[in-house]
Motif scaffolding. Structure first.
Motif, PDB file in Angstrom:
ATOM      1  N   GLN A   1       0.835  -1.203   0.000  1.00 46.91           N
ATOM      2  CA  GLN A   1       0.000   0.000   0.000  1.00 46.91           C
ATOM      3  C   GLN A   1       0.874   1.258   0.000  1.00 46.91           C
ATOM      4  OE1 GLN A   1      -2.567  -0.431   3.436  1.00 46.91           O
ATOM      5  NE2 GLN A   1      -4.147  -1.431   2.204  1.00 46.91           N
ATOM      6  N   THR A   2       0.277   2.353  -0.411  1.00 47.04           N
ATOM      7  CA  THR A   2       0.976   3.640  -0.385  1.00 47.04           C
ATOM      8  C   THR A   2       1.549   3.896   1.001  1.00 47.04           C
ATOM      9  OG1 THR A   2      -0.421   4.574  -2.127  1.00 47.04           O
ATOM     10  CG2 THR A   2       0.702   6.120  -0.676  1.00 47.04           C
TER      11      THR A   2
ATOM     12  N   SER B   1       8.262   4.604   2.034  1.00 48.12           N
ATOM     13  CA  SER B   1       7.361   5.692   1.626  1.00 48.12           C
ATOM     14  C   SER B   1       6.963   5.545   0.162  1.00 48.12           C
ATOM     15  CB  SER B   1       8.028   7.052   1.864  1.00 48.12           C
ATOM     16  OG  SER B   1       8.374   7.230   3.217  1.00 48.12           O
TER      17      SER B   1
ATOM     18  N   LYS C   1       5.059   5.135  -3.332  1.00 45.27           N
ATOM     19  CA  LYS C   1       3.954   5.862  -3.952  1.00 45.27           C
ATOM     20  C   LYS C   1       3.422   5.040  -5.123  1.00 45.27           C
ATOM     21  CE  LYS C   1       6.545  10.159  -3.180  1.00 45.27           C
ATOM     22  NZ  LYS C   1       7.124  11.354  -3.850  1.00 45.27           N
ATOM     23  N   PRO C   2       2.186   5.266  -5.534  1.00 41.27           N
ATOM     24  CA  PRO C   2       1.666   4.537  -6.698  1.00 41.27           C
ATOM     25  C   PRO C   2       2.540   4.719  -7.935  1.00 41.27           C
ATOM     26  CG  PRO C   2      -0.134   5.576  -5.529  1.00 41.27           C
ATOM     27  CD  PRO C   2       1.133   6.058  -4.864  1.00 41.27           C
TER      28      PRO C   2
ATOM     29  N   THR D   1       5.182   2.138  -8.969  1.00 40.61           N
ATOM     30  CA  THR D   1       4.792   0.862  -9.565  1.00 40.61           C
ATOM     31  C   THR D   1       5.545   0.638 -10.878  1.00 40.61           C
ATOM     32  OG1 THR D   1       2.599   0.885  -8.556  1.00 40.61           O
ATOM     33  CG2 THR D   1       2.882  -0.445 -10.557  1.00 40.61           C
TER      34      THR D   1
ATOM     35  N   VAL E   1       2.319  -0.633  -6.125  1.00 39.19           N
ATOM     36  CA  VAL E   1       1.942   0.179  -4.969  1.00 39.19           C
ATOM     37  C   VAL E   1       0.496   0.613  -5.162  1.00 39.19           C
ATOM     38  CG1 VAL E   1       2.501   2.160  -3.534  1.00 39.19           C
ATOM     39  CG2 VAL E   1       4.324   0.975  -4.797  1.00 39.19           C
ATOM     40  N   SER E   2      -0.367   0.174  -4.277  1.00 40.05           N
ATOM     41  CA  SER E   2      -1.789   0.499  -4.396  1.00 40.05           C
ATOM     42  C   SER E   2      -2.098   1.791  -3.641  1.00 40.05           C
ATOM     43  CB  SER E   2      -2.641  -0.629  -3.844  1.00 40.05           C
ATOM     44  OG  SER E   2      -2.385  -0.808  -2.460  1.00 40.05           O
ATOM     45  N   SER E   3      -3.071   2.527  -4.183  1.00 42.98           N
ATOM     46  CA  SER E   3      -3.444   3.814  -3.562  1.00 42.98           C
ATOM     47  C   SER E   3      -4.567   3.647  -2.559  1.00 42.98           C
ATOM     48  CB  SER E   3      -3.852   4.799  -4.645  1.00 42.98           C
ATOM     49  OG  SER E   3      -4.910   4.282  -5.404  1.00 42.98           O
TER      50      SER E   3
END
Length: 123
Positions: free
Chosen positions: A13-14, A84, A86-87, A90, A121-123
């Motif tokens: 996850q983010t 840390s 971020k999407p 990805t 990375v999922s938002s």
């Protein structure tokens, strides 16, 4: 035969963290620089970070202090600790090594790539 084998990708996850590993094996005489690249869908492969045989590191601007590249010279392994996330991080992450192979009494300069590790990375 010298090869690079990656491990450690996955879904996070983010704001989460992941660590990628890349181990070189085979008839390796020496390893010079090692690096991590990434390639997002529809985009060109881009450099993420490099580390020299002397331990000097360099990072792409987009890393912004979130990633750390390191290496274990005894294990011929390079790591990428990512935090840390971020999407937009990805991508498929690839390790690269500039090394010298010793085989059959001859030295060969090689630039090898790992098989790639998907980081999502999922938002």
């Amino acid at each position: 035969q010298v090869q690079l084998v990656e491990s450690g990708g996955g879904l996070v996850q983010t704001g989460g963290s992941l660590r990628l590993s890349c181990a070189a094996s085979g008839s390796i005489f020496s390893i010079n620089a090692m690096a991590w690249y990434r390639q997002a869908p529809g985009k060109q492969r881009e450099l993420v970070a490099t580390i020299t045989s002397g331990g000097y590191t360099n990072y792409a601007d987009f890393v912004e202090g979130r990633f750390t590249i390191s290496r274990d010279t005894a294990k011929n392994t390079v790591y990428l600790q990512m935090s840390s996330l971020k999407p937009e991080d990805t991508a498929v992450y690839y390790c690269n090594a500039d090394l010298t192979e010793y085989s059959g009494g001859t030295w060969y300069g090689r630039s090898l790539w790992g098989q790639g590790s998907q980081v999502t990375v999922s938002s």
